[in-house]
Design a protein around this motif. Structure first.
Motif, PDB file in Angstrom:
ATOM      1  N   TYR A  45       0.831  -1.206   0.000  1.00 42.77           N
ATOM      2  CA  TYR A  45       0.000   0.000   0.000  1.00 42.77           C
ATOM      3  C   TYR A  45       0.865   1.255   0.000  1.00 42.77           C
ATOM      4  CZ  TYR A  45      -4.446  -2.402   0.757  1.00 42.77           C
ATOM      5  OH  TYR A  45      -5.576  -3.164   0.611  1.00 42.77           O
ATOM      6  N   PHE A  46       1.901   1.234   0.807  1.00 43.68           N
ATOM      7  CA  PHE A  46       2.798   2.386   0.909  1.00 43.68           C
ATOM      8  C   PHE A  46       3.461   2.683  -0.444  1.00 43.68           C
ATOM      9  CE2 PHE A  46       7.059   4.108   2.153  1.00 43.68           C
ATOM     10  CZ  PHE A  46       6.611   5.339   2.612  1.00 43.68           C
ATOM     11  N   LEU A  47       3.973   1.652  -1.103  1.00 46.79           N
ATOM     12  CA  LEU A  47       4.606   1.842  -2.416  1.00 46.79           C
ATOM     13  C   LEU A  47       3.601   2.335  -3.447  1.00 46.79           C
ATOM     14  CD1 LEU A  47       6.959  -1.267  -2.554  1.00 46.79           C
ATOM     15  CD2 LEU A  47       7.621   1.132  -2.248  1.00 46.79           C
ATOM     16  N   CYS A  48       2.388   1.854  -3.374  1.00 48.05           N
ATOM     17  CA  CYS A  48       1.335   2.329  -4.274  1.00 48.05           C
ATOM     18  C   CYS A  48       1.131   3.826  -4.091  1.00 48.05           C
ATOM     19  CB  CYS A  48       0.037   1.572  -4.002  1.00 48.05           C
ATOM     20  SG  CYS A  48      -1.426   2.299  -4.779  1.00 48.05           S
ATOM     21  N   LEU A  49       0.975   4.246  -2.851  1.00 45.42           N
ATOM     22  CA  LEU A  49       0.736   5.661  -2.582  1.00 45.42           C
ATOM     23  C   LEU A  49       1.913   6.529  -2.991  1.00 45.42           C
ATOM     24  CD1 LEU A  49      -1.086   5.500   0.848  1.00 45.42           C
ATOM     25  CD2 LEU A  49      -2.054   6.048  -1.381  1.00 45.42           C
ATOM     26  N   LYS A  50       3.105   5.981  -2.925  1.00 45.39           N
ATOM     27  CA  LYS A  50       4.306   6.719  -3.336  1.00 45.39           C
ATOM     28  C   LYS A  50       4.450   6.748  -4.861  1.00 45.39           C
ATOM     29  CE  LYS A  50       8.117   5.355  -1.608  1.00 45.39           C
ATOM     30  NZ  LYS A  50       9.291   4.787  -0.936  1.00 45.39           N
ATOM     31  N   GLY A  51       3.685   5.925  -5.547  1.00 42.56           N
ATOM     32  CA  GLY A  51       3.801   5.844  -6.999  1.00 42.56           C
ATOM     33  C   GLY A  51       4.970   4.990  -7.436  1.00 42.56           C
ATOM     34  N   GLU A  52       5.420   4.086  -6.562  1.00 41.17           N
ATOM     35  CA  GLU A  52       6.580   3.251  -6.854  1.00 41.17           C
ATOM     36  C   GLU A  52       6.245   1.772  -6.947  1.00 41.17           C
ATOM     37  OE1 GLU A  52       9.596   4.070  -3.956  1.00 41.17           O
ATOM     38  OE2 GLU A  52       9.704   6.183  -4.506  1.00 41.17           O
ATOM     39  N   GLY A  53       4.992   1.435  -6.851  1.00 39.64           N
ATOM     40  CA  GLY A  53       4.610   0.028  -6.909  1.00 39.64           C
ATOM     41  C   GLY A  53       3.258  -0.126  -7.558  1.00 39.64           C
ATOM     42  N   LYS A  54       2.941  -1.374  -7.859  1.00 40.23           N
ATOM     43  CA  LYS A  54       1.628  -1.657  -8.421  1.00 40.23           C
ATOM     44  C   LYS A  54       0.566  -1.418  -7.360  1.00 40.23           C
ATOM     45  CE  LYS A  54       3.016  -5.026 -11.848  1.00 40.23           C
ATOM     46  NZ  LYS A  54       2.822  -6.375 -12.375  1.00 40.23           N
ATOM     47  N   CYS A  55      -0.555  -0.927  -7.818  1.00 45.12           N
ATOM     48  CA  CYS A  55      -1.670  -0.656  -6.912  1.00 45.12           C
ATOM     49  C   CYS A  55      -2.760  -1.694  -7.092  1.00 45.12           C
ATOM     50  CB  CYS A  55      -2.277   0.721  -7.190  1.00 45.12           C
ATOM     51  SG  CYS A  55      -1.185   2.101  -6.832  1.00 45.12           S
ATOM     52  N   THR A  56      -3.348  -2.077  -5.995  1.00 42.38           N
ATOM     53  CA  THR A  56      -4.556  -2.876  -6.048  1.00 42.38           C
ATOM     54  C   THR A  56      -5.677  -1.943  -6.514  1.00 42.38           C
ATOM     55  OG1 THR A  56      -5.075  -2.323  -3.766  1.00 42.38           O
ATOM     56  CG2 THR A  56      -3.784  -4.346  -4.125  1.00 42.38           C
ATOM     57  N   PRO A  57      -6.823  -2.473  -6.886  1.00 46.70           N
ATOM     58  CA  PRO A  57      -7.918  -1.579  -7.277  1.00 46.70           C
ATOM     59  C   PRO A  57      -8.260  -0.554  -6.195  1.00 46.70           C
ATOM     60  CG  PRO A  57      -8.420  -3.808  -7.971  1.00 46.70           C
ATOM     61  CD  PRO A  57      -7.160  -3.882  -7.124  1.00 46.70           C
TER      62      PRO A  57
END
Length: 131
Positions: A45-57
């Motif tokens: 979740y943290f990486l998603c919010l940072k724009g550095e990882g895949k995001c779940t829906p």
């Protein structure tokens, strides 16, 4: 302050705006403790919010709704989302303050929301990192 907590509500709830002008409640029954206490899940979740990882829906929905929720003091949040948001924010401020600072630079680089929610944070006994 309950809305500053919004900073991380989407981390868990993946808030989106429904037709009636509220965020979806379809993620309201997620076990926050399981997410917060599982480093692997939390990190995704943290990486998603940072724009550095895949995001779940739900993570993608969060990234879209988060700026609005911060700006509007979470007026579209359900009570359960507000309570969850406070729980998540307490966890991050207590256990991962550097993560808070990273996300603050992305979503509040001028720290205007920190100022906007200062009084609410004090009432809840929340202390923001000083860096």
């Amino acid at each position: 302050m309950k809305c500053t907590v919004v900073f991380f509500i989407a981390t868990i709830f993946g808030a989106v705006i429904c037709d009636e002008g509220k965020y979806t409640t379809k993620y309201d029954n997620i076990d926050l403790d399981e997410i917060l206490n599982n480093d692997r899940i939390y990190e995704k979740y943290f990486l998603c919010l940072k724009g550095e990882g895949k995001c779940t829906p739900d993570g993608r929905e969060l990234k879209v709704a988060l700026p609005d929720a911060l700006k509007t003091r979470c007026v579209k949040c359900s009570e359960k989302q507000r309570a969850g948001t406070e729980k998540v924010l307490r966890f991050i401020l207590d256990k991962k303050p550097n993560d808070y600072l990273v996300l603050e630079k992305i979503y509040d680089p001028d720290r205007m929301y920190r100022v906007m929610y200062k009084e609410d944070a004090e009432k809840l006994g929340l202390k923001f990192p000083t860096k």
